[in-house]
Design a protein around this motif. Structure first.
Motif, PDB file in Angstrom:
ATOM      1  N   HIS A  29       1.260  -0.859  -0.126  1.00  0.00           N
ATOM      2  CA  HIS A  29      -0.292  -0.138   0.286  1.00  0.00           C
ATOM      3  C   HIS A  29       1.186   1.146   0.432  1.00  0.00           C
ATOM      4  CE1 HIS A  29      -3.872  -2.450   1.786  1.00  0.00           C
ATOM      5  NE2 HIS A  29      -4.275  -2.236   0.114  1.00  0.00           N
ATOM      6  N   SER A  94      -3.452   2.099   3.698  1.00  0.00           N
ATOM      7  CA  SER A  94      -4.487   2.201   2.427  1.00  0.00           C
ATOM      8  C   SER A  94      -3.720   2.411   0.647  1.00  0.00           C
ATOM      9  CB  SER A  94      -5.169   3.045   2.851  1.00  0.00           C
ATOM     10  OG  SER A  94      -4.788   4.324   2.932  1.00  0.00           O
ATOM     11  N   ASP A  96      -4.364   4.711  -1.766  1.00  0.00           N
ATOM     12  CA  ASP A  96      -4.998   5.414  -2.485  1.00  0.00           C
ATOM     13  C   ASP A  96      -4.829   6.032  -3.903  1.00  0.00           C
ATOM     14  OD1 ASP A  96      -5.930   7.721   0.188  1.00  0.00           O
ATOM     15  OD2 ASP A  96      -5.496   5.723   0.241  1.00  0.00           O
ATOM     16  N   SER A 100      -8.030  11.040  -5.710  1.00  0.00           N
ATOM     17  CA  SER A 100      -9.537   9.965  -5.011  1.00  0.00           C
ATOM     18  C   SER A 100     -10.806  10.696  -4.255  1.00  0.00           C
ATOM     19  CB  SER A 100      -9.178   8.220  -3.622  1.00  0.00           C
ATOM     20  OG  SER A 100      -9.923   8.176  -3.459  1.00  0.00           O
ATOM     21  N   GLU A 104     -10.427   5.531   2.051  1.00  0.00           N
ATOM     22  CA  GLU A 104      -9.961   4.157   1.423  1.00  0.00           C
ATOM     23  C   GLU A 104     -10.280   3.108   2.783  1.00  0.00           C
ATOM     24  OE1 GLU A 104     -10.016   5.064  -2.595  1.00  0.00           O
ATOM     25  OE2 GLU A 104     -10.214   3.058  -1.711  1.00  0.00           O
ATOM     26  N   THR A 105     -10.457   1.973   2.603  1.00  0.00           N
ATOM     27  CA  THR A 105     -10.200   1.158   3.457  1.00  0.00           C
ATOM     28  C   THR A 105      -8.420   1.446   4.282  1.00  0.00           C
ATOM     29  OG1 THR A 105     -12.091   0.132   3.535  1.00  0.00           O
ATOM     30  CG2 THR A 105     -10.615  -0.824   4.776  1.00  0.00           C
TER      31      THR A 105
ATOM     32  N   ARG B 100      -7.917  11.127   3.396  1.00  0.00           N
ATOM     33  CA  ARG B 100      -7.429  10.027   4.601  1.00  0.00           C
ATOM     34  C   ARG B 100      -7.137  10.692   5.722  1.00  0.00           C
ATOM     35  NH1 ARG B 100      -4.040  10.520  -0.608  1.00  0.00           N
ATOM     36  NH2 ARG B 100      -2.576  12.784   0.420  1.00  0.00           N
TER      37      ARG B 100
END
Lengths: 117, 114
Positions: A29, A94, A96, A100, A104-105, B100
């Motif tokens: 990630h 995550s 990303d 985006s 994100e998870t 984020r």
């Protein structure tokens, strides 16, 4: 299994003695996060890396620093731990995209519990 | 300021009881929502998430949540809890200005008695 690994799981340090916590991930990630979580509280974001870009939270004390030497590893340095820094430190990742519009998870490691004597 | 609130801080249930944990968010724009769970001694993990589409979201271990835009809510439900559901449950939503960064609720501690 792909995962987020944190070492050590428990860390005891002395008041004022620098300590480093480590995190590694096999998920490839691009974003890595460090959180502080105190008992029965929500995690508090300290900072995160988007690739090599470091993003500090405004209320993160200068006592906390971080390094990300490569995609897989990230370190949390506490330069002079105080009693108030005793907590669980969580690393998360995550995947990303820069453009985006969605969150994100995040995938969390098991945490390192820091005790300051 | 954007916020996520969880109304039930401590919940105690007996096995087989139904569960509903409340989560409300404050942001009026496009919203994404998560429920994370932290079992005793284990890492935080995703239970379920809502990004768009069907407002009824199903997650792991029989949990589901319904996004109700008119009520700014994303309540977590399970029809019949088990002792193994004992855990801390967190609702979260990405910050609108920095997706984020998650805005977290304070968490709900669920204890299920066998």
């Amino acid at each position: 299994d792909a995962m987020v690994i944190q070492n050590p799981r428990y860390q005891v340090t002395q008041f004022g003695k620098p300590v480093t916590l480590s995190c590694s991930q096999t998920l490839n990630h691009n974003v890595m996060y460090w959180y502080q979580q105190k008992s029965s509280q929500a995690p508090k974001l300290l900072f995160h890396y988007y690739d090599k870009d470091f993003n500090n939270e405004a209320d993160t004390p200068d006592n906390f620093q971080s390094r990300r030497p490569n995609t897989s590893f990230c370190f949390l340095d506490i330069r002079s731990p105080g009693l108030g820094d005793a907590a669980m430190y969580l690393c998360a990742t995550s995947r990303d995209r820069r453009d985006s519009q969605m969150g994100e998870t995040q995938y969390f490691g098991p945490g390192t519990r820091l005790l300051v004597l | 300021a954007q916020s996520v609130s969880q109304h039930n801080h401590h919940v105690i249930l007996s096995e087989a009881a139904s569960l509903e944990l409340g989560c409300n968010y404050s942001y009026g724009g496009t919203v994404n929502l998560f429920w994370y769970v932290q079992y005793p001694g284990q890492h935080l993990q995703l239970l379920l998430k809502y990004f768009s589409g069907d407002p009824l979201v199903k997650g792991i271990k029989g949990f589901e949540a319904e996004f109700i835009k008119s009520k700014f809510s994303f309540n977590l439900r399970k029809p019949s809890v088990q002792w193994s559901d004992t855990a801390e449950y967190f609702c979260a939503s990405p910050n609108a200005g920095n997706n984020r960064k998650l805005i977290w609720g304070l968490g709900t501690s669920l204890a299920v008695n066998p």
